[in-house]
Design a protein around this motif. Structure first.
Motif, mmCIF file in Angstrom:
data_model
loop_
_atom_site.group_PDB
_atom_site.id
_atom_site.type_symbol
_atom_site.label_atom_id
_atom_site.label_comp_id
_atom_site.label_asym_id
_atom_site.label_seq_id
_atom_site.Cartn_x
_atom_site.Cartn_y
_atom_site.Cartn_z
ATOM 1 N N THR A 172 47.466 35.747 34.553
ATOM 2 C CA THR A 172 46.500 36.884 33.999
ATOM 3 C C THR A 172 46.060 37.735 35.200
ATOM 4 O OG1 THR A 172 44.802 34.992 34.468
ATOM 5 C CG2 THR A 172 45.661 35.261 32.067
ATOM 6 N N VAL B 6 42.021 47.895 26.979
ATOM 7 C CA VAL B 6 42.107 46.696 26.136
ATOM 8 C C VAL B 6 42.814 45.421 26.946
ATOM 9 C CG1 VAL B 6 43.223 45.606 23.917
ATOM 10 C CG2 VAL B 6 42.164 48.003 23.992
ATOM 11 N N ILE B 10 41.015 41.917 27.894
ATOM 12 C CA ILE B 10 41.758 40.717 27.578
ATOM 13 C C ILE B 10 42.350 39.914 28.923
ATOM 14 C CG2 ILE B 10 43.686 39.401 26.248
ATOM 15 C CD1 ILE B 10 43.508 41.879 24.395
ATOM 16 N N SER B 11 42.996 40.236 29.709
ATOM 17 C CA SER B 11 43.429 39.704 30.931
ATOM 18 C C SER B 11 42.268 39.326 31.883
ATOM 19 C CB SER B 11 44.501 40.698 31.581
ATOM 20 O OG SER B 11 44.121 41.867 31.975
ATOM 21 N N LEU B 14 40.522 36.142 30.450
ATOM 22 C CA LEU B 14 41.400 35.041 30.575
ATOM 23 C C LEU B 14 41.545 34.536 32.123
ATOM 24 C CD1 LEU B 14 44.344 35.839 27.890
ATOM 25 C CD2 LEU B 14 42.443 33.985 27.880
ATOM 26 N N ILE B 44 36.308 40.760 33.039
ATOM 27 C CA ILE B 44 36.257 41.781 32.220
ATOM 28 C C ILE B 44 35.775 43.326 32.912
ATOM 29 C CG2 ILE B 44 35.174 42.962 30.258
ATOM 30 C CD1 ILE B 44 34.993 40.162 29.021
#
Lengths: 185, 61
Positions: A172, B6, B10-11, B14, B44
């Motif tokens: 990630t 986006v 998301i990354s 996570l 984020i």
């Protein structure tokens, strides 16, 4: 002079590391005058084991370990009840509870608990039991008073969950760096 | 935004969750409110910041 890509990457990594490696803070131990201790694998632990740096260590990879515990309350202990939970973020998940009319007003108790029984509570193989540090929160109330407390418990060893979390963090992180790729317009 | 917001959200979310779990699993920090909720929010923020700055890749089209 404009910074190079390597310099930019180093800045991003520096910010991440400084944010993520935060100092551990001491918790409150046990309040209300209750005392207790547990002996695990030859080591004695008590209410002062309430920090990440000095937790109650449970050697989960060892076979046949038994925890010997004792506890005392300094007040009238009739009609007692209590609970113990694991702190997960803003929530506390209850893992044990007790209650006893205790008409004899016993103010102390002791016993033993097999770590093997603890491992059997998990519906997964031993390697998949999540290790690491956990903050345990507990309270005991009775006719004469109440105690509350926080201790830190460490399930020692590295399991599959730890390895998966490192892989997940790495993937990630790289994906997150991809968000900084300039779009073609 | 010059980057990919986006993907950054998301990354980053996570990454924060996996980061909190990694620190917990290796005995560095329990799953506190700060780590379980704060880290994903920080992630984020970093993801969005990277998307806004878009420091990587060619600047010419």
């Amino acid at each position: 002079m404009r910074p190079s890509r390597t310099t930019k990457l180093a800045i991003v990594l520096g910010v991440l590391v400084s944010v993520l490696i935060l100092p551990a803070t001491a918790l409150a131990g046990i309040e209300g005058g209750c005392t207790g201790s547990v002996v695990i694998d030859g080591n004695t632990y008590g209410p002062n084991n309430d920090t990440v740096g000095d937790p109650i260590v449970v050697p989960i990879d060892k076979e046949g370990v038994v925890a010997l515990w004792e506890a005392k309350v300094p007040f009238d202990n009739e009609n007692n009840q209590g609970e113990l939970g694991v702190v997960v973020g803003p929530f506390t998940i209850q893992i044990a509870s007790w209650g006893d009319p205790n008409t004899a007003n016993s103010q102390g108790n002791s016993g033993s608990y097999s770590i093997e029984d603890f491992k059997n509570e998990f519906p997964v193989p031993e390697s998949l039991i999540p290790r690491g540090v956990y903050q345990l929160s507990g309270e005991h109330t009775a006719a004469g008073g109440e105690c509350t407390g926080l201790v830190m418990v460490k399930l020692e060893g590295t399991g599959a969950v730890g390895i998966a979390s490192v892989v997940g963090a790495g993937v990630t992180f790289i994906t997150m760096l991809g968000a900084g790729l300039r779009r073609k317009s | 935004m010059k980057g990919r917001p986006v993907l950054g959200i998301i990354s980053g979310l996570l990454f924060g969750l996996f980061g909190a779990l990694t620190l917990q699993q290796f005995g560095l920090m329990p799953l506190t409110t700060l780590s379980l909720i704060g880290f994903p929010i920080i992630g984020i923020g970093i993801g969005l910041g990277l998307a806004a700055a878009a420091p990587f890749g060619n600047k010419t089209t």
